[in-house]
Design a protein around this motif. Structure first.
Motif: not given
Length: 445
Positions: A111-116, A123-124, A184-185, A276-278
């Motif tokens: 949810c947070l990633a799609v909003a970002m 853009d970070p 984003a994730r 997080v750490a792929a």
């Protein structure tokens, strides 16, 4: 009187006439230059914004519906520039660490990633600012108490949603590249692990600088990130003490995210390590470039229990900064080849492939949809089966398309071996270029 005695008295008169002429010329030229070089004057229409009101502590501030002043883009920018930032100092928000289960965390991250992505683009800096506002809202009593609840508040209505992409069909009209989702994730996971974006403090609202929402008059303007302006409530409700509302880990399932997220559909929950750490340690096989001098191709073994989206994260990390890179993965380690070119049977059993070709603007991940169901069929490899043929063929099999499968166009020729299991560009979904924080999505912020 002699002529010699008259000359000195004539010179002052000539000097005076020259001086007056210069003054006359300057009186004309200087105003003309000022007028010609003056900044353009923007004629403002009279704005009737609601009077500013400081909501007392005993009253919960309302989350007003979206309503924009009727102004042109130029008028809005001039108006916003005339509103000063409130005086500091601004307190940075306290770190927040999500405390739910793996599945609940998976939903919150997506949810947070799609909003970002849909609010700030790929853009970070803009994404971090948007994420901080969402966390701030979830901590504030005036908003829903979950990350997904904040992002999709009001999405069931055609108007009145808090983030416009949730109710204006943006998620169906535009799709981001797989690599953008991975980034984003990963950034969303860091936010839910306690990362804080200090510049926006305890902001709970924002909008682009080319619109003027009516709620702006009751808020304090505290920061600007690119073209977005950030605001907090005035009075007690904008202080750190107001943000004591606990965030619930009971993240709801959002059906609209099923096409992007297995955590919100039918699938394996997100694994924190893969997002997080792929790294290369997330796979059971080696991800070193294959033998033979090809440093841009990887043949790997994947864990079938992982979330399918995690495969793209692993591929991105394996490729690093390479402008051209191929990653091919199998969930059955007995099928993983050791060299290129691939045999037909190896192509048919491949689980995942990733191709990056930055010089040609290509960045695509594909899944074997017979193994991993995808809501977006453009992410599926061309369906293939093994059919026995004559013994004269060395491997005893040939590849054929399944009935009803779309015909494949021959893939483009690329260096270092054939491109396998990668849908050609002509069949890929066009990916629009995203200008950071350029989307006019001011609603409800």
């Amino acid at each position: 009187m002699s002529e010699a005695m008259q000359t000195p008295s004539a010179k002052p008169g000539l000097t005076l006439r020259v001086l007056l002429a210069i003054i006359a010329v300057m009186a004309i030229v200087v105003p003309a230059v000022i007028v010609l070089r003056a900044p353009p004057v923007v004629a403002h229409r009279h704005l009737r914004l609601p009077p500013a009101r400081v909501v007392p502590k005993a009253e919960l501030p309302p989350v007003e519906p979206v309503a924009l002043a009727d102004m042109s883009m130029e008028e809005a920018r001039a108006f916003n520039a005339s509103i000063p930032f409130v005086g500091g100092p601004y307190a940075a928000a306290r770190p927040f660490v999500f405390a739910g289960s793996t599945e609940q965390r998976a939903r919150a991250i997506d949810c947070l990633a799609v909003a970002m992505l849909y609010e700030a683009g790929d853009d970070p800096l803009g994404q971090r600012a948007v994420a901080q506002v969402i966390v701030n809202r979830a901590r504030h009593p005036a908003f829903p108490k979950t990350i997904c609840g904040v992002v999709f508040q009001g999405s069931e209505r055609n108007t009145g949603c808090q983030f416009s992409f949730t109710c204006d069909n943006a998620m169906n009209r535009h799709h981001f590249a797989d690599a953008a989702w991975v980034r984003a994730r990963a950034l969303a996971a860091t936010v839910l692990n306690g990362a804080v974006f200090r510049p926006v403090g305890y902001a709970t609202h924002y909008h682009t600088d080319w619109v003027v929402p009516y709620w702006q008059s009751s808020l304090d303007k505290i920061a600007a990130v690119h073209t977005h302006l950030f605001f907090r409530w005035t009075g007690w409700w904008g202080t750190p003490a107001a943000f004591a509302h606990g965030i619930s880990p009971d993240e709801p399932v959002i059906p609209a995210l099923a096409q992007y997220s297995t955590a919100h559909g039918a699938g394996v929950p997100l694994t924190e390590a893969a997002i997080v750490a792929a790294t290369t340690t997330a796979v059971t096989g080696s991800v070193a470039p294959i033998a033979g001098g090809d440093n841009n191709s990887f043949l790997i073994t994947l864990d079938a229990k992982m979330r399918p989206e995690d495969f793209a994260a692993i591929a991105t990390r394996a490729c690093g900064d390479r402008p051209y890179c191929k990653v091919m993965g199998w969930t059955d380690k007995t099928r993983v080849p050791t060299a290129l070119p691939l045999q037909q049977a190896q192509v048919a059993t491949m689980s995942f492939s990733y191709l990056r070709d930055r010089p040609h603007g290509f960045d695509k991940a594909l899944w074997n949809c017979a193994q991993f169901r995808r809501a977006d069929l453009t992410q599926c490899m061309k369906l293939q089966v093994l059919v026995p043929v004559t013994r004269q063929q060395t491997d005893g099999f040939r590849l054929e398309s399944l009935p009803g499968a779309r015909r494949a166009v021959a893939p483009p020729v690329v260096p270092t071996g054939p491109v396998v299991a990668v849908r050609p560009k002509v069949e890929a979904t066009p990916v629009a270029k995203v200008t950071p924080v350029a989307k006019a999505t001011p609603e409800g912020r």
